[in-house]
Design a protein around this motif. Structure first.
Motif, mmCIF file in Angstrom:
data_model
loop_
_atom_site.group_PDB
_atom_site.id
_atom_site.type_symbol
_atom_site.label_atom_id
_atom_site.label_comp_id
_atom_site.label_asym_id
_atom_site.label_seq_id
_atom_site.Cartn_x
_atom_site.Cartn_y
_atom_site.Cartn_z
ATOM 1 N N TYR A 323 -1.465 -2.951 -4.249
ATOM 2 C CA TYR A 323 -1.897 -1.717 -4.889
ATOM 3 C C TYR A 323 -1.337 -1.625 -6.298
ATOM 4 O O TYR A 323 -0.155 -1.867 -6.519
ATOM 5 C CB TYR A 323 -1.452 -0.512 -4.062
ATOM 6 C CG TYR A 323 -2.287 -0.345 -2.830
ATOM 7 C CD1 TYR A 323 -3.346 0.541 -2.799
ATOM 8 C CD2 TYR A 323 -2.049 -1.110 -1.696
ATOM 9 C CE1 TYR A 323 -4.139 0.660 -1.685
ATOM 10 C CE2 TYR A 323 -2.827 -0.994 -0.567
ATOM 11 C CZ TYR A 323 -3.871 -0.098 -0.568
ATOM 12 O OH TYR A 323 -4.666 0.015 0.536
ATOM 13 N N VAL A 326 -0.502 3.946 -6.254
ATOM 14 C CA VAL A 326 -0.688 4.713 -5.029
ATOM 15 C C VAL A 326 -0.182 6.115 -5.303
ATOM 16 O O VAL A 326 0.890 6.289 -5.882
ATOM 17 C CB VAL A 326 0.099 4.104 -3.849
ATOM 18 C CG1 VAL A 326 -0.200 4.844 -2.570
ATOM 19 C CG2 VAL A 326 -0.198 2.647 -3.690
ATOM 20 N N LYS A 328 1.720 9.050 -4.413
ATOM 21 C CA LYS A 328 2.746 9.419 -3.423
ATOM 22 C C LYS A 328 3.097 10.867 -3.673
ATOM 23 O O LYS A 328 3.738 11.193 -4.672
ATOM 24 C CB LYS A 328 3.984 8.538 -3.601
ATOM 25 C CG LYS A 328 3.716 7.095 -3.313
ATOM 26 C CD LYS A 328 4.965 6.288 -3.569
ATOM 27 C CE LYS A 328 4.701 4.830 -3.306
ATOM 28 N NZ LYS A 328 5.792 4.002 -3.801
ATOM 29 N N GLU A 331 6.842 12.051 -4.071
ATOM 30 C CA GLU A 331 7.576 11.504 -5.213
ATOM 31 C C GLU A 331 6.952 11.924 -6.533
ATOM 32 O O GLU A 331 7.650 12.197 -7.496
ATOM 33 C CB GLU A 331 7.567 9.972 -5.143
ATOM 34 C CG GLU A 331 8.639 9.410 -4.267
ATOM 35 C CD GLU A 331 8.569 7.907 -4.255
ATOM 36 O OE1 GLU A 331 8.415 7.300 -5.318
ATOM 37 O OE2 GLU A 331 8.648 7.342 -3.153
ATOM 38 N N HIS B 241 2.923 -1.423 -1.593
ATOM 39 C CA HIS B 241 2.641 -0.029 -1.928
ATOM 40 C C HIS B 241 3.677 0.535 -2.888
ATOM 41 O O HIS B 241 3.667 1.723 -3.185
ATOM 42 C CB HIS B 241 2.611 0.836 -0.671
ATOM 43 C CG HIS B 241 1.290 0.802 0.030
ATOM 44 N ND1 HIS B 241 0.570 1.913 0.305
ATOM 45 C CD2 HIS B 241 0.577 -0.234 0.485
ATOM 46 C CE1 HIS B 241 -0.551 1.576 0.906
ATOM 47 N NE2 HIS B 241 -0.565 0.271 1.040
ATOM 48 N N GLY B 242 4.593 -0.305 -3.325
ATOM 49 C CA GLY B 242 5.594 0.168 -4.257
ATOM 50 C C GLY B 242 6.759 0.871 -3.599
ATOM 51 O O GLY B 242 7.421 1.688 -4.229
ATOM 52 N N ASN B 243 7.027 0.565 -2.338
ATOM 53 C CA ASN B 243 8.227 1.109 -1.707
ATOM 54 C C ASN B 243 9.301 0.036 -1.760
ATOM 55 O O ASN B 243 9.036 -1.131 -1.485
ATOM 56 C CB ASN B 243 7.966 1.478 -0.249
ATOM 57 C CG ASN B 243 6.852 2.473 -0.120
ATOM 58 O OD1 ASN B 243 6.715 3.358 -0.964
ATOM 59 N ND2 ASN B 243 6.038 2.330 0.900
ATOM 60 N N SER B 261 8.634 3.530 -7.789
ATOM 61 C CA SER B 261 7.510 2.649 -8.102
ATOM 62 C C SER B 261 6.197 3.250 -7.600
ATOM 63 O O SER B 261 6.156 3.855 -6.540
ATOM 64 C CB SER B 261 7.694 1.287 -7.461
ATOM 65 O OG SER B 261 9.006 0.889 -7.549
#
Lengths: 341, 379
Positions: A323, A326, A328, A331, B241-243, B261
Motif C-alpha cells: 500500500y 492507507v 488510518k 493515527e 500497511h505501514g505498521n 507510517s
C-alpha cells in the motif's frame, strides 16, 4: 419578587448574570449592588444554579441579552461601513476549516522537477502521452440488487468507452488478466451492502495502482430534482478540483485517465471531481452560455461522494499488495484541519 | 556539491535518485541529477563501501552498481554487475569485491581486476540477500518458496545452513514459504527472518535443529522489512500497511508499535549503538523513531517513493556538527589574546576546516532560508 428586579439591573451591566440566594444577600444588595456583583468569582456560570426553573429562566435571559448585543454590534458596524463608503476596509475572510488547513509538506509545487519526473514515469504516463485510449470495465460485487445495477448503467453513460459486465461470481484477480488481455485500461468495481452502494475500487491496468474508496450519497438520475435530459454520447470535459498534495495528484491523475483526451465541446457536458475536505464529489452537468456573462448549468446525474480509503501499488491484491497510502483513522484524523488530498 | 557530504541518512528512491539527509542541519539534498534519469535506474539496494562509510554503493535495477564518494560528493566508479534476471536484491562488500544477488537467484562476487567471478545459484525467487556485519564472508538469502540459506563465500559449494520448512499445519497441508527480509543477530549465530505471511522466525544454525527455534506473528499483513535493535534483544519489523512493531526475540512478544507510517515500509535500519530506528517506504517519508519512548523524532518528505535506506553508524552525530562551532569561538578568543599566534591559527583552521565550515553553514542558511524553513516544518 425582590431578587428578580435586582437581577435585571445586574444583567444589563454584565454579560454573565450572577445568581444569588434570596436569603441573606437580598437585604444587603439594594444598598451596594455594584460591589456584590464584583464579589463573585469570575468563573461563575449559570450552570451552578441549582434551581432548574430559575436556571432555565436565567439562561433564556442571557441568550436574549447576547442576541441583542450582537444585533446592535452588527448595526453599528454596518453604519460605520456605510459612513466610510468606498474607503471601507475589505471584509475579513471568514475562518473555515479549509482555509485554516494545516500545512501539508507534500503539496505539489508545479515547478518541482523531481515530482514532474516522478509523474512523467508513473503508470499513467502512457495515457497522458496519448499512447493509450481509456477503455473501462465496470462491474459490481457479486449479485447486485436493483439500485446498484441502475447505478452502474448510469455510470457507464457518463464515462465514454466503458462496458458494464455482470460479475458472475468471478474473483477480481481472475478478471484482471482477462481485462489486460482485452486492453482495458481501468477497472471499476462497485461494492454493495444491503442494496446500498458503499464502496468503489478503481484499478488502473495493466500495472496499477488501485484505489479503494468509500462511496456514499449515491443519487440516481431519477432522484435528482431539476435534472436535464439524458447525457449524449459526446466526450465530456473533466474538471478536477483541489487535488493539491502528492497523494491528491496521484488520485487526480487516476480520475483524469478515465476520460478520453479531446472532449467534444459541442456536447457541452462536463464531469466534475471536486475535492473538499478529502471528500470527492462527482457531478455531471450540461452547461449553456446564456449570454456573454451568464452561464446556465443543468445536472444530468448520477451524483455520488467518494472518500479515499487506501491507495495500493500494483493491480488489485488486498492480501499481498503493497500500500502506498492507507487511511488510518486513529493515527491520521487527529486534527480536523488536516487533509490528505 | 563539492563539499564533503556529511549525511546521517542515505536514501535510494524509485525514481533513481540518491538522497542524503543531514538531520542536524535538517537538510535533504539530491546527489543525482533529475534530468539524467530514466526508469531503469531505480535504486534497489544501498550499502556502505568501507567501514569508514566514505563510500556508498548504489545498486540500481539495470544491474549497475555506482560508487558514490562522500568526500568528493559525486559518483566515482561504475561497475556493471549484470547477470541473471530481475532486479538486485542484495549488495555487499567483501575486501574490494562486490557481492550482488539478483531475483532469479544468481549470487555473484565481483572481484576487482580479476575476470573470474564467484557464482552461486541460491535458488529462484530471491527477495533478500544480506551480508553478516561481523563475519563478512557469510551471507544469507531467502525469498518466495526459497527458504533461508546461509552461505560461506570461501566454501561456496554448499550452504553452511539450510532451513527446513515448518511442519504441516493442522490440516496436514504444507506451509508456504515467502521470506521478505532477514537479519543476523549480533554476537550469536542466530538469524531472524520475516515473511509475507506475517511471521517473524528465529533460526539457530548452532543447534542441529533446522526448523525455526522461535516464531512470532505480527499484524495481518505481509512483513516487508526488519532490523535488529542495537542491543540484539528485539527486532523492528514493518509491514505493507505501514505498521511497525518491535518484537522481543526471547519470548516473541510484541513490545510496542511505532506509529506514523502511512504506506508500505520498504526499509528499516536501527542505529548501531544509539536507540533510534530509521524507516522509509512508499509513502515518500523517511522517519526516525526513538526506541526508548517510541516517539517520532524526525519526519522528512522526500518527494519520491523510497526503496532503501542507510543509516550512518557514527556515534555522536549531533555533536559532530555542533562541536566545531564552539571550538572556533574559543579559538577566536585566543586569537584576541595572542596576536602573534595568527599564522598558526590559520594553519590550524585550514586543517580542521573549522572556519570554513562555519562560513558554509552561514551561506547555506542565507541562500536557502525559505527552503530550509520549509524543511524544518517538514521535519
Amino acid at each position: 419578587m425582590a431578587g428578580g428586579e435586582e437581577k435585571k439591573k445586574k444583567s444589563k451591566k454584565k454579560m454573565k448574570v450572577p445568581e444569588q440566594d434570596e436569603g441573606g444577600e437580598s437585604s444587603a444588595q439594594p444598598t451596594e449592588p455594584e460591589e456584590t456583583t464584583a464579589a463573585f468569582p469570575p468563573s461563575f456560570s449559570l450552570s451552578e444554579i441549582k434551581n432548574k426553573q430559575r436556571r432555565h429562566f436565567m439562561f433564556l435571559k442571557l441568550k436574549q441579552e447576547k442576541r441583542k448585543e450582537k444585533i446592535a454590534m452588527k448595526k453599528k458596524r454596518k453604519k460605520e461601513r456605510d459612513a466610510l463608503g468606498d474607503k471601507a476596509p475589505p471584509k475579513p475572510v471568514p475562518k473555515t476549516i479549509e482555509n485554516q488547513r494545516v500545512y501539508d509538506e507534500t503539496t505539489v509545487d508545479p515547478e518541482d522537477e523531481e515530482v514532474a519526473f516522478d509523474e512523467a514515469t508513473d503508470e499513467f504516463a502512457p495515457y497522458f502521452n496519448r499512447q493509450t485510449t481509456p477503455k473501462i470495465l465496470i462491474t459490481t460485487s457479486d449479485r447486485p440488487r436493483g439500485r446498484t445495477v441502475k447505478f452502474t448503467e448510469q455510470l457507464s453513460s457518463v464515462i465514454p468507452n466503458s462496458h458494464v459486465y455482470y460479475r458472475r461470481g468471478l474473483a477480481l484477480k481472475k478478471i484482471i488478466p482477462q481485462c489486460i488481455a482485452r486492453e482495458f485500461t481501468d477497472l471499476i468495481v462497485i461494492n454493495e451492502d444491503r442494496k446500498i452502494a458503499n464502496g468503489l475500487v478503481l484499478s488502473h491496468l495493466p500495472d496499477g495502482p488501485t484505489a479503494h474508496f468509500k462511496m456514499s450519497n449515491v443519487r440516481l438520475r431519477k432522484e435528482l430534482k431539476r435534472k436535464g435530459k439524458d447525457p449524449t454520447e459526446h466526450k465530456p470535459e473533466v474538471i478536477l478540483n483541489n487535488f493539491t498534495t502528492r497523494l491528491g495528484h496521484s488520485i487526480g491523475r487516476m480520475f483524469a485517465s478515465l476520460y478520453p483526451h479531446d472532449p467534444a465541446f459541442t456536447g457541452r457536458q462536463v464531469a466534475t471531481f471536486h475535492n473538499q475536505r478529502d471528500y470527492i464529489f462527482f457531478r455531471y452537468h450540461r452547461y449553456l452560455f446564456k449570454s456573454e456573462k451568464k452561464v446556465g448549468i443543468q445536472e444530468l446525474g448520477p451524483r455520488f461522494t467518494l472518500k479515499l480509503r487506501s491507495l495500493q501499488k500494483g493491480t488489485f491484491d488486498s492480501k499481498y499488495g503493497e500500500y502506498e497510502w492507507v487511511h488510518k483513522r486513529h493515527e491520521m484524523d487527529t486534527s480536523r484541519r488536516k487533509f490528505h488530498l | 556539491m563539492a563539499a564533503p557530504a556529511r549525511n546521517h541518512v542515505w536514501v535510494g528512491t524509485e525514481t533513481g535518485i540518491l538522497k542524503g539527509i543531514n538531520l542536524v542541519k535538517k537538510q535533504a539534498s539530491n546527489y543525482t541529477e533529475v534530468s539524467s534519469l530514466n526508469k531503469g535506474q531505480e535504486v534497489n539496494v544501498l550499502c556502505f563501501g568501507d567501514p569508514q562509510e566514505s563510500e556508498v554503493l548504489v545498486g540500481s535495477r539495470d544491474g549497475i552498481v555506482r560508487v558514490f564518494n562522500c568526500e568528493k560528493s559525486k559518483f566515482t566508479e561504475f561497475h556493471e554487475c549484470r547477470g541473471g534476471e530481475g532486479s538486485l536484491r542484495g549488495l555487499g562488500v567483501l575486501d574490494n569485491g562486490i557481492i550482488t544477488c539478483v531475483e532469479s537467484g544468481l549470487l555473484k562476487l565481483w572481484k576487482e581486476g580479476s575476470s573470474e567471478n564467484l557464482e552461486i545459484q541460491v535458488g529462484p525467487g530471491v527477495a533478500k540477500m544480506r551480508q553478516c556485519d561481523v563475519q563478512r564472508t557469510k551471507v544469507g538469502t531467502g525469498g518466495k518458496e526459497n527458504d533461508l540459506k546461509i552461505w560461506d563465500l570461501q566454501r561456496a559449494e554448499e550452504p553452511i545452513f539450510k532451513a527446513k520448512n515448518v511442519r504441516n499445519d493442522w490440516l496436514d497441508l504444507r506451509v508456504p514459504v515467502w521470506i521478505r527480509d532477514l537479519g543476523f543477530i549480533p554476537e550469536t549465530d542466530k538469524i531472524v527472518t520475516c515473511t509475507s505471511y506475517h511471521q517473524v522466525r528465529v533460526y539457530d544454525p548452532a543447534t542441529p535443529q533446522r526448523r525455526p527455534v522461535l516464531e512470532a506473528l505480527f499484524g495481518e499483513d505481509p512483513l516487508t522489512a526488519l532490523s535488529i535493535t542495537p542491543d540484539g534483544r528485539s527486532v523492528v519489523v514493518g509491514n505493507s500497511h505501514g505498521n511497525m512493531g518491535v518484537i522481543d526475540l526471547r519470548k516473541g512478544r510484541l513490545l510496542y508499535a511505532l506509529k506514523g507510517s502511512a504506506g508500505s515500509v520498504r526499509s528499516i535500519q536501527c542505529h548501531k549503538s544509539m536507540p533510534i530506528v530509521a524507516s522509509c517506504g512508499l509513502d515518500r517519508f523517511m522517519r526516525i523513531h526513538s526506541l526508548i519512548d517510541k516517539k517520532l523524532l524526525h519526519k522528512v518528505y522526500l518527494k519520491s517513493r523510497l526503496n532503501c535506506l542507510l543509516l550512518t553508524s557514527s556515534d555522536k552525530w549531533e555533536e559532530e556538527e555542533l562541536m566545531p562551532l564552539p571550538m572556533q569561538d574559543v579559538k577566536d578568543e585566543e586569537d584576541e589574546v595572542w596576536d602573534n599566534m595568527e599564522t598558526v591559527m590559520e594553519k590550524n583552521s585550514s586543517k580542521k576546516q573549522g572556519g570554513k565550515r562555519e562560513s558554509i553553514v552561514e551561506d547555506t542558511s542565507i541562500a536557502n532560508s525559505p527552503k530550509r524553513n520549509k524543511k524544518r516544518k517538514g521535519v
